[in-house]
Design an enzyme around this catalytic site. Structure first.
Site, PDB file in Angstrom:
ATOM      1  N   LYS A  11       0.611  -0.990  -0.211  1.00  0.00           N
ATOM      2  CA  LYS A  11      -0.006  -0.184   0.148  1.00  0.00           C
ATOM      3  C   LYS A  11       0.596   1.141  -0.132  1.00  0.00           C
ATOM      4  O   LYS A  11       1.992   1.297   0.135  1.00  0.00           O
ATOM      5  CB  LYS A  11      -0.926   0.589   1.255  1.00  0.00           C
ATOM      6  CG  LYS A  11      -2.100  -1.534   1.043  1.00  0.00           C
ATOM      7  CD  LYS A  11      -2.285  -1.056   1.955  1.00  0.00           C
ATOM      8  CE  LYS A  11      -3.860  -1.990   2.286  1.00  0.00           C
ATOM      9  NZ  LYS A  11      -4.912  -2.770   3.271  1.00  0.00           N
ATOM     10  N   PHE A  59     -15.636   3.385   6.291  1.00  0.00           N
ATOM     11  CA  PHE A  59     -14.591   3.491   6.039  1.00  0.00           C
ATOM     12  C   PHE A  59     -14.132   3.287   4.549  1.00  0.00           C
ATOM     13  O   PHE A  59     -13.230   3.814   3.626  1.00  0.00           O
ATOM     14  CB  PHE A  59     -13.455   2.639   6.921  1.00  0.00           C
ATOM     15  CG  PHE A  59     -14.026   1.391   5.980  1.00  0.00           C
ATOM     16  CD1 PHE A  59     -13.109   1.088   5.491  1.00  0.00           C
ATOM     17  CD2 PHE A  59     -14.781   0.352   7.179  1.00  0.00           C
ATOM     18  CE1 PHE A  59     -13.471  -0.660   4.798  1.00  0.00           C
ATOM     19  CE2 PHE A  59     -14.630  -1.348   7.309  1.00  0.00           C
ATOM     20  CZ  PHE A  59     -14.365  -1.326   5.100  1.00  0.00           C
ATOM     21  N   ARG A  87      -1.310 -14.792   4.357  1.00  0.00           N
ATOM     22  CA  ARG A  87      -2.154 -14.250   6.373  1.00  0.00           C
ATOM     23  C   ARG A  87      -1.602 -14.277   7.100  1.00  0.00           C
ATOM     24  O   ARG A  87      -1.774 -12.989   7.582  1.00  0.00           O
ATOM     25  CB  ARG A  87      -3.016 -14.225   5.933  1.00  0.00           C
ATOM     26  CG  ARG A  87      -4.507 -13.779   4.298  1.00  0.00           C
ATOM     27  CD  ARG A  87      -6.230 -14.178   4.559  1.00  0.00           C
ATOM     28  NE  ARG A  87      -6.428 -13.915   5.307  1.00  0.00           N
ATOM     29  CZ  ARG A  87      -7.623 -12.226   5.000  1.00  0.00           C
ATOM     30  NH1 ARG A  87      -6.512 -11.718   4.136  1.00  0.00           N
ATOM     31  NH2 ARG A  87      -7.576 -11.191   6.021  1.00  0.00           N
ATOM     32  N   THR A  93      -4.919  -6.728  10.912  1.00  0.00           N
ATOM     33  CA  THR A  93      -5.345  -5.841  10.235  1.00  0.00           C
ATOM     34  C   THR A  93      -5.055  -4.638  10.655  1.00  0.00           C
ATOM     35  O   THR A  93      -4.304  -4.134  10.536  1.00  0.00           O
ATOM     36  CB  THR A  93      -6.985  -5.624   9.945  1.00  0.00           C
ATOM     37  OG1 THR A  93      -7.137  -6.678   8.895  1.00  0.00           O
ATOM     38  CG2 THR A  93      -6.969  -4.419   9.072  1.00  0.00           C
ATOM     39  N   ARG A 104       1.653  -6.413   9.416  1.00  0.00           N
ATOM     40  CA  ARG A 104       2.056  -5.272   9.612  1.00  0.00           C
ATOM     41  C   ARG A 104       2.591  -4.904  11.196  1.00  0.00           C
ATOM     42  O   ARG A 104       2.886  -2.990  11.463  1.00  0.00           O
ATOM     43  CB  ARG A 104       0.271  -5.607  10.145  1.00  0.00           C
ATOM     44  CG  ARG A 104      -0.130  -5.564   8.390  1.00  0.00           C
ATOM     45  CD  ARG A 104      -1.476  -5.718   8.731  1.00  0.00           C
ATOM     46  NE  ARG A 104      -1.720  -5.839   7.046  1.00  0.00           N
ATOM     47  CZ  ARG A 104      -3.188  -6.541   6.613  1.00  0.00           C
ATOM     48  NH1 ARG A 104      -3.979  -8.120   7.872  1.00  0.00           N
ATOM     49  NH2 ARG A 104      -3.144  -5.893   5.985  1.00  0.00           N
ATOM     50  N   ASN A 114      -1.769   0.216   6.973  1.00  0.00           N
ATOM     51  CA  ASN A 114      -1.109  -1.429   7.377  1.00  0.00           C
ATOM     52  C   ASN A 114      -0.258  -1.599   6.546  1.00  0.00           C
ATOM     53  O   ASN A 114       0.054  -2.978   6.554  1.00  0.00           O
ATOM     54  CB  ASN A 114      -2.406  -1.805   7.758  1.00  0.00           C
ATOM     55  CG  ASN A 114      -3.323  -2.671   6.636  1.00  0.00           C
ATOM     56  OD1 ASN A 114      -2.992  -2.462   5.721  1.00  0.00           O
ATOM     57  ND2 ASN A 114      -4.668  -3.059   7.358  1.00  0.00           N
ATOM     58  N   HIS A 117      -2.316  -5.241   1.978  1.00  0.00           N
ATOM     59  CA  HIS A 117      -4.185  -6.684   1.802  1.00  0.00           C
ATOM     60  C   HIS A 117      -3.000  -7.492   1.100  1.00  0.00           C
ATOM     61  O   HIS A 117      -2.424  -7.483   0.035  1.00  0.00           O
ATOM     62  CB  HIS A 117      -3.886  -5.379   0.339  1.00  0.00           C
ATOM     63  CG  HIS A 117      -5.388  -6.817  -0.275  1.00  0.00           C
ATOM     64  ND1 HIS A 117      -7.192  -6.740   0.872  1.00  0.00           N
ATOM     65  CD2 HIS A 117      -5.424  -6.732  -0.933  1.00  0.00           C
ATOM     66  CE1 HIS A 117      -6.985  -7.364  -0.291  1.00  0.00           C
ATOM     67  NE2 HIS A 117      -6.437  -7.820  -1.640  1.00  0.00           N
TER      68      HIS A 117
END
Length: 140
Positions: A11, A59, A87, A93, A104, A114, A117
């Site tokens: 991100k 959000f 994951r 998250t 993260r 964070n 994705h």
């Protein structure tokens, strides 16, 4: 164990801080191969369509604004149980709840910023991969 593919986005908060290489190293050191990757600047329409499942969530607008705030790196990762493995490597998250050593926990700035994705299922991985990559762009 099944070899599968999953989709990942590094991100804007992470690309802004030049963390792409460090995040890629986490994937590769933990058994995931990067079989496709490109740096892109998402348009508002692309971000809205990609995150359309969240359209009615409070959000949504903030998420779209964040995702278009700078370049992202979209990727296809391949390996044994790639969806679950990615994951695990990403962590929760909310980075405050992420296990030590996860992406993260190491790199995220906040629950919104964070850093990564990752697809939540093999079915969604296939959809997300197809959104960004033609089959010819994936090189195993």
């Amino acid at each position: 164990m099944a070899i599968e593919r999953t989709f990942s986005i590094i991100k804007p908060d992470a690309t802004r801080r030049n963390l792409t290489g460090r995040i890629n190293a986490v994937f590769e050191e933990n058994g995931l191969r990067i079989v496709a990757q490109k740096r892109v600047q998402l348009s508002q329409a692309q971000a809205e369509a990609f995150y359309g499942v969240h359209r009615e969530r409070p959000f949504f607008n903030d998420l779209v604004s964040f995702m278009i705030s700078g370049p992202v790196v979209v990727q296809v990762l391949e390996g044994e149980n790639a969806v679950a493995r990615n994951r695990e490597l990403m962590g929760a998250t909310d980075p405050k709840k992420a296990d030590a050593g996860t992406i993260r926990a190491q790199f995220a700035e906040s629950i919104e910023a964070n850093s990564v994705h990752g697809s939540d299922s093999a079915e969604n991985a296939a959809i997300e991969i197809a959104y960004f990559f033609a089959g010819s762009e994936i090189v195993a």
